[in-house]
Design a protein around this motif. Structure first.
Motif, mmCIF file in Angstrom:
data_model
loop_
_atom_site.group_PDB
_atom_site.id
_atom_site.type_symbol
_atom_site.label_atom_id
_atom_site.label_comp_id
_atom_site.label_asym_id
_atom_site.label_seq_id
_atom_site.Cartn_x
_atom_site.Cartn_y
_atom_site.Cartn_z
ATOM 1 N N MET A 1 -21.924 -19.345 99.243
ATOM 2 C CA MET A 1 -22.750 -20.365 99.889
ATOM 3 C C MET A 1 -22.199 -21.775 99.693
ATOM 4 S SD MET A 1 -26.502 -18.864 98.958
ATOM 5 C CE MET A 1 -27.343 -19.945 100.094
ATOM 6 N N GLY A 2 -20.903 -21.894 99.477
ATOM 7 C CA GLY A 2 -20.282 -23.199 99.230
ATOM 8 C C GLY A 2 -20.518 -24.187 100.357
ATOM 9 N N ASP A 3 -20.380 -23.731 101.602
ATOM 10 C CA ASP A 3 -20.575 -24.633 102.744
ATOM 11 C C ASP A 3 -22.022 -25.114 102.824
ATOM 12 O OD1 ASP A 3 -17.926 -24.296 103.430
ATOM 13 O OD2 ASP A 3 -18.352 -22.681 104.852
ATOM 14 N N GLU A 4 -22.972 -24.210 102.560
ATOM 15 C CA GLU A 4 -24.385 -24.573 102.616
ATOM 16 C C GLU A 4 -24.730 -25.572 101.508
ATOM 17 O OE1 GLU A 4 -23.285 -21.469 102.811
ATOM 18 O OE2 GLU A 4 -24.187 -20.531 104.568
ATOM 19 N N VAL A 5 -24.138 -25.390 100.332
ATOM 20 C CA VAL A 5 -24.402 -26.309 99.223
ATOM 21 C C VAL A 5 -23.842 -27.688 99.538
ATOM 22 C CG1 VAL A 5 -23.874 -26.790 96.796
ATOM 23 C CG2 VAL A 5 -24.577 -24.498 97.484
ATOM 24 N N ARG A 6 -22.651 -27.741 100.102
ATOM 25 C CA ARG A 6 -22.076 -29.038 100.483
ATOM 26 C C ARG A 6 -22.933 -29.726 101.541
ATOM 27 N NH1 ARG A 6 -17.554 -26.265 99.026
ATOM 28 N NH2 ARG A 6 -17.224 -25.196 100.981
ATOM 29 N N ALA A 7 -23.446 -28.955 102.497
ATOM 30 C CA ALA A 7 -24.325 -29.534 103.523
ATOM 31 C C ALA A 7 -25.627 -30.026 102.892
ATOM 32 C CB ALA A 7 -24.623 -28.498 104.611
ATOM 33 N N LEU A 8 -26.157 -29.278 101.930
ATOM 34 C CA LEU A 8 -27.373 -29.684 101.234
ATOM 35 C C LEU A 8 -27.161 -30.985 100.468
ATOM 36 C CD1 LEU A 8 -30.279 -28.959 100.406
ATOM 37 C CD2 LEU A 8 -29.305 -27.723 98.469
ATOM 38 N N VAL A 9 -26.025 -31.116 99.794
ATOM 39 C CA VAL A 9 -25.721 -32.345 99.049
ATOM 40 C C VAL A 9 -25.582 -33.515 100.018
ATOM 41 C CG1 VAL A 9 -23.991 -33.489 97.614
ATOM 42 C CG2 VAL A 9 -24.706 -31.159 97.085
ATOM 43 N N ALA A 10 -24.932 -33.289 101.156
ATOM 44 C CA ALA A 10 -24.791 -34.356 102.155
ATOM 45 C C ALA A 10 -26.156 -34.792 102.682
ATOM 46 C CB ALA A 10 -23.900 -33.894 103.303
ATOM 47 N N GLN A 11 -27.037 -33.840 102.945
ATOM 48 C CA GLN A 11 -28.386 -34.181 103.398
ATOM 49 C C GLN A 11 -29.158 -34.915 102.313
ATOM 50 O OE1 GLN A 11 -30.216 -30.541 104.700
ATOM 51 N NE2 GLN A 11 -28.973 -30.419 106.555
ATOM 52 N N PHE A 12 -28.954 -34.522 101.065
ATOM 53 C CA PHE A 12 -29.621 -35.191 99.954
ATOM 54 C C PHE A 12 -29.180 -36.646 99.868
ATOM 55 C CE2 PHE A 12 -29.737 -36.450 95.457
ATOM 56 C CZ PHE A 12 -31.095 -36.312 95.216
ATOM 57 N N GLU A 13 -27.897 -36.897 100.049
ATOM 58 C CA GLU A 13 -27.395 -38.268 99.978
ATOM 59 C C GLU A 13 -27.918 -39.127 101.115
ATOM 60 O OE1 GLU A 13 -23.160 -38.118 99.538
ATOM 61 O OE2 GLU A 13 -23.305 -37.164 97.576
ATOM 62 N N ASP A 14 -28.173 -38.538 102.269
ATOM 63 C CA ASP A 14 -28.708 -39.278 103.413
ATOM 64 C C ASP A 14 -30.232 -39.431 103.367
ATOM 65 O OD1 ASP A 14 -26.169 -39.513 104.400
ATOM 66 O OD2 ASP A 14 -26.351 -37.776 105.741
ATOM 67 N N TRP A 15 -30.889 -38.691 102.481
ATOM 68 C CA TRP A 15 -32.350 -38.670 102.410
ATOM 69 C C TRP A 15 -32.879 -39.982 101.848
ATOM 70 C CZ3 TRP A 15 -35.446 -36.173 97.994
ATOM 71 C CH2 TRP A 15 -36.797 -36.122 98.322
ATOM 72 N N LYS A 16 -33.789 -40.615 102.571
ATOM 73 C CA LYS A 16 -34.424 -41.859 102.147
ATOM 74 C C LYS A 16 -35.934 -41.645 102.094
ATOM 75 C CE LYS A 16 -30.489 -44.059 102.506
ATOM 76 N NZ LYS A 16 -29.529 -43.447 101.666
ATOM 77 N N PRO A 17 -36.458 -41.125 100.963
ATOM 78 C CA PRO A 17 -37.898 -40.857 100.877
ATOM 79 C C PRO A 17 -38.698 -42.150 100.905
ATOM 80 C CG PRO A 17 -36.858 -40.536 98.750
ATOM 81 C CD PRO A 17 -35.764 -40.806 99.727
ATOM 82 N N THR A 18 -39.922 -42.069 101.428
ATOM 83 C CA THR A 18 -40.765 -43.254 101.547
ATOM 84 C C THR A 18 -41.940 -43.237 100.570
ATOM 85 O OG1 THR A 18 -41.966 -42.183 103.341
ATOM 86 C CG2 THR A 18 -40.172 -43.658 103.957
ATOM 87 N N SER A 19 -42.459 -42.076 100.228
ATOM 88 C CA SER A 19 -43.606 -42.020 99.324
ATOM 89 C C SER A 19 -43.138 -42.046 97.865
ATOM 90 C CB SER A 19 -44.441 -40.772 99.584
ATOM 91 O OG SER A 19 -43.757 -39.624 99.134
ATOM 92 N N LYS A 20 -44.026 -42.460 96.986
ATOM 93 C CA LYS A 20 -43.699 -42.526 95.562
ATOM 94 C C LYS A 20 -43.356 -41.149 94.996
ATOM 95 C CE LYS A 20 -45.577 -44.028 91.107
ATOM 96 N NZ LYS A 20 -44.791 -43.087 90.404
ATOM 97 N N VAL A 21 -44.084 -40.129 95.406
ATOM 98 C CA VAL A 21 -43.848 -38.773 94.896
ATOM 99 C C VAL A 21 -42.453 -38.291 95.292
ATOM 100 C CG1 VAL A 21 -44.600 -36.379 95.043
ATOM 101 C CG2 VAL A 21 -46.298 -38.196 94.894
ATOM 102 N N LEU A 22 -42.075 -38.479 96.545
ATOM 103 C CA LEU A 22 -40.753 -38.034 96.994
ATOM 104 C C LEU A 22 -39.632 -38.867 96.378
ATOM 105 C CD1 LEU A 22 -41.443 -37.158 100.733
ATOM 106 C CD2 LEU A 22 -41.194 -35.604 98.783
ATOM 107 N N LYS A 23 -39.893 -40.155 96.151
ATOM 108 C CA LYS A 23 -38.894 -40.981 95.464
ATOM 109 C C LYS A 23 -38.678 -40.467 94.038
ATOM 110 C CE LYS A 23 -39.582 -45.212 98.067
ATOM 111 N NZ LYS A 23 -40.040 -46.600 98.040
ATOM 112 N N ASP A 24 -39.761 -40.028 93.397
ATOM 113 C CA ASP A 24 -39.660 -39.464 92.062
ATOM 114 C C ASP A 24 -38.850 -38.166 92.080
ATOM 115 O OD1 ASP A 24 -40.247 -39.420 89.268
ATOM 116 O OD2 ASP A 24 -41.785 -37.903 89.675
#
Length: 88
Positions: free
Chosen positions: A53-76
């Motif tokens: 699942m190397g490709d899926e993990v790399r895609a997940l990390v890329a999505q995580f880096e682009d993720w900009k949460p707005t609520s306090k819970v998600l920022k945590d």
């Protein structure tokens, strides 16, 4: 046919139902801040995940880096998972 010692069905005898205890999820007041990163790190360290699942993990990390949460819970959640990113 043999039942392995330690398998889920090793202690089950015909006519005797297994006893299952209810699982209690810890409440927000008892939440361990390290549980989520520890569990995710454990999943990502599995050999099958690394191998298949190397490709899926790399895609997940890329999505995580682009993720900009707005609520306090998600920022945590994002803040807690930052340490996992460094292990990948």
């Amino acid at each position: 046919m043999h039942i392995r010692r330690g398998s889920a069905s090793a202690g089950v005898q015909p006519g005797i139902a297994p006893v299952l205890e209810p699982y209690e999820v810890p409440g927000p007041g008892n939440a361990n801040p390290y549980f989520l990163p520890w569990a995710l790190r454990g999943i990502l360290e599995e050999e099958v995940v690394k191998r298949e699942m190397g490709d899926e993990v790399r895609a997940l990390v890329a999505q995580f880096e682009d993720w900009k949460p707005t609520s306090k819970v998600l920022k945590d959640v994002r803040w807690r998972l930052e340490g996992v990113k460094s292990k990948l």
